[in-house]
Design a protein around this motif. Structure first.
Motif, short mmCIF file in Angstrom:
data_model
loop_
_atom_site.label_atom_id
_atom_site.label_comp_id
_atom_site.label_asym_id
_atom_site.label_seq_id
_atom_site.Cartn_x
_atom_site.Cartn_y
_atom_site.Cartn_z
N GLU A 66 0.81 -1.22 0.00
CA GLU A 66 0.00 0.00 0.00
C GLU A 66 0.85 1.27 0.00
OE1 GLU A 66 -2.96 0.08 3.00
OE2 GLU A 66 -4.01 -1.69 2.28
N LYS A 67 1.92 1.29 0.79
CA LYS A 67 2.67 2.53 0.93
C LYS A 67 3.77 2.70 -0.12
CE LYS A 67 1.86 2.95 5.89
NZ LYS A 67 2.48 3.13 7.24
N GLN A 68 4.17 1.60 -0.78
CA GLN A 68 5.26 1.72 -1.75
C GLN A 68 4.85 1.24 -3.14
OE1 GLN A 68 7.96 3.35 -1.02
NE2 GLN A 68 7.38 3.58 1.13
N LEU A 69 4.50 -0.01 -3.26
CA LEU A 69 4.28 -0.60 -4.58
C LEU A 69 3.14 0.06 -5.33
CD1 LEU A 69 5.32 -2.80 -6.48
CD2 LEU A 69 3.69 -4.38 -5.42
N PHE A 70 1.99 0.20 -4.67
CA PHE A 70 0.83 0.79 -5.34
C PHE A 70 1.05 2.26 -5.65
CE2 PHE A 70 -2.10 -2.52 -3.13
CZ PHE A 70 -1.56 -3.51 -3.95
N SER A 71 1.67 2.99 -4.73
CA SER A 71 1.90 4.42 -4.97
C SER A 71 2.93 4.64 -6.08
CB SER A 71 2.38 5.10 -3.68
OG SER A 71 3.60 4.53 -3.24
N VAL A 72 3.97 3.81 -6.14
CA VAL A 72 4.96 3.94 -7.20
C VAL A 72 4.34 3.62 -8.55
CG1 VAL A 72 7.09 2.93 -8.13
CG2 VAL A 72 6.95 3.51 -5.71
N CYS A 73 3.51 2.60 -8.62
CA CYS A 73 2.84 2.27 -9.89
C CYS A 73 1.92 3.41 -10.33
CB CYS A 73 2.06 0.97 -9.73
SG CYS A 73 3.08 -0.50 -9.54
N GLY A 74 1.25 4.05 -9.38
CA GLY A 74 0.39 5.18 -9.73
C GLY A 74 1.18 6.36 -10.25
N GLU A 75 2.33 6.64 -9.65
CA GLU A 75 3.16 7.76 -10.11
C GLU A 75 3.76 7.49 -11.49
OE1 GLU A 75 6.04 8.34 -7.10
OE2 GLU A 75 4.62 9.13 -5.60
#
Length: 450
Positions: free
Chosen positions: A172-181
């Motif tokens: 939630e804090k790294q993988l999903f946010s990096v993919c969104g960016e």
């Protein structure tokens, strides 16, 4: 900032200030006079001067705030709120605010702790305080020692909770946010299904061993998959905008995965340096063997006591055997207070090596009698008194530190910061004792009799 007045002074805005006189005669003022501020400030680098915004507090002010936090046993926000409205605390720190001023920066104490841990060690501060206070020590030939654990503020650690926190951070804090960016699709995983399963597991009051083991295996597999996916994205996009703190946390998560995977097939006793908290990875389980609390999570401290004053001999987050510290403790006592003639410690210190050492150096101990030799009446009385002092005064000091000086649950994060908080809590208690002792000596004879 120009309206801030600095101590020492005896004048306020309109001339003579009776408030400062009241402060000097209060217990807080006596505690202020018992602390060697110049010696503590000398341990820090010289303050910068020149262009730029003025700082609220200098070296003395930073130390004073740390002592006040332990003395008042309050949070950072509560301390600053009291500082803005209490002139006695302002006198204690050497900074008196103008009538239209207040400190609104609630992170100032965090930055002060970061500055202190960066530029000096607590051992240097303690040496300055011992050299200043040893003139007030009477029975310097008596040495008491014991160990205790100053617990850190964390939830009780379990393998399932630790694994799930690591999974939440990775996905939630790294993988999903990096993919969104990056505008890319999320890699396939069973995170959503495992989140539902984790909620069902957490709702139950009791879970069987098989359910817990099944949950651990599933989370270990999920965490390993998430670590691999996140590492691929970081390698592909050269870090993907992660900061140094994120990379440090990622290294901790990888180590948690390795340890938990190892624990699936091996007993916990086979694992060293076990991580029990994702936010405080330096914590280790300290097995104390007490009935109400067999395991504690925090820093283990070996504490020496001389005439009611407590000093730290060793402070470590890894467990250690305190009985091996007896010779070093006696050497430290001799360095600051002279040779020890009487020693009080519990039975764990009564090893053959320690007994021989004390006999060779003519140190009378309270250890249980060993061998056919009988002790005289005076020796029995002295041994009983040393044992009573160790069992009551020494243990009472630990309780006072934890209940009255903010050391029951240490909330700050960081290995050196926690050690600094423990140090200032213990030294604040010593400063209060020194202040009361000096006030009693200076009081008139008729007041002492009363």
């Amino acid at each position: 900032m120009k309206d801030i007045m600095q101590l020492p002074f005896f004048k306020d805005f309109d001339g003579y200030s009776p408030k400062y006189h009241f402060f000097r005669n209060s217990l807080l003022g006596q505690v202020h006079d018992s602390i060697p501020w110049d010696g503590l400030v000398a341990c820090l680098p010289e303050e910068r001067t020149g262009r730029g915004a003025l700082s609220w507090f200098g070296g003395k002010g930073m130390f004073a705030l740390m002592f006040l936090k332990s003395y008042l046993n309050v949070s950072d926000r509560q301390l600053l709120e009291r500082y803005n409205t209490d002139w006695s605390l302002q006198y204690f720190c050497g900074k008196v605010l103008a009538e239209n001023q207040q400190i609104k920066d609630m992170t100032i104490l965090t930055r002060i702790r970061a500055y202190l841990e960066k530029h000096c060690e607590w051992e240097n501060f303690q040496e300055v305080l011992i050299n200043h206070w040893k003139q007030d020590v009477n029975n310097s030939h008596v040495l008491l020692m014991d160990a205790t654990c100053y617990e850190s503020f964390i939830r009780f650690p379990t393998d399932v909770k630790l694994l799930w926190e690591s999974c939440v951070w990775v996905f939630e804090k790294q993988l999903f946010s990096v993919c969104g960016e990056m505008g890319m699709a999320r890699p396939r995983s069973k995170y959503r299904e495992q989140k539902i399963a984790q909620m069902g597991y957490s709702r139950k009051r009791r879970n069987s061993f098989k359910e817990t083991l099944r949950r651990r295996k599933a989370l270990v597999y999920l965490l390993g998959k998430g670590i691999g996916q996140l590492q691929q994205i970081l390698d592909r996009f050269q870090g993907a905008g992660l900061g140094l703190a994120d990379f440090a946390r990622f290294a901790v998560v990888k180590k948690v995965h390795q340890q938990q995977e190892f624990l699936l097939d091996n007993p916990p006793s086979a694992l060293k340096d076990r991580i029990v908290s994702l936010h405080k990875p330096y914590l280790r389980p300290i097995v104390r063997g007490k009935e109400n609390r067999p395991v504690e999570f925090g820093a283990k401290a070996h504490v020496l006591q001389v005439d009611g004053l407590a000093f730290i001999d060793k402070l470590d987050f890894n467990a250690f055997n305190e009985c091996t510290r007896l010779k070093l403790s006696v050497a430290k006592h001799k360095r600051f207070f002279g040779p020890a003639k009487q020693l009080g410690a519990d039975r764990i210190y009564a090893t053959n090596k320690n007994r021989s050492f004390c006999t060779d150096h003519k140190i009378f101990t309270c250890f249980p009698k060993k061998g056919p030799r009988k002790h005289g009446k005076s020796e029995k009385i002295l041994r009983s008194e040393i044992s009573r002092q160790r069992a009551t005064v020494m243990e009472g000091v630990f309780g006072t530190h934890k209940e009255s000086y903010g050391l029951s649950k240490i909330r700050v994060k960081g290995e050196k910061r926690e050690k600094l908080m423990i140090f200032f809590g213990i030294m604040a208690a010593n400063a209060v004792k020194i202040a009361k002792r000096r006030a009693e000596k200076e009081s008139p004879p008729d007041q002492k009799a009363a």
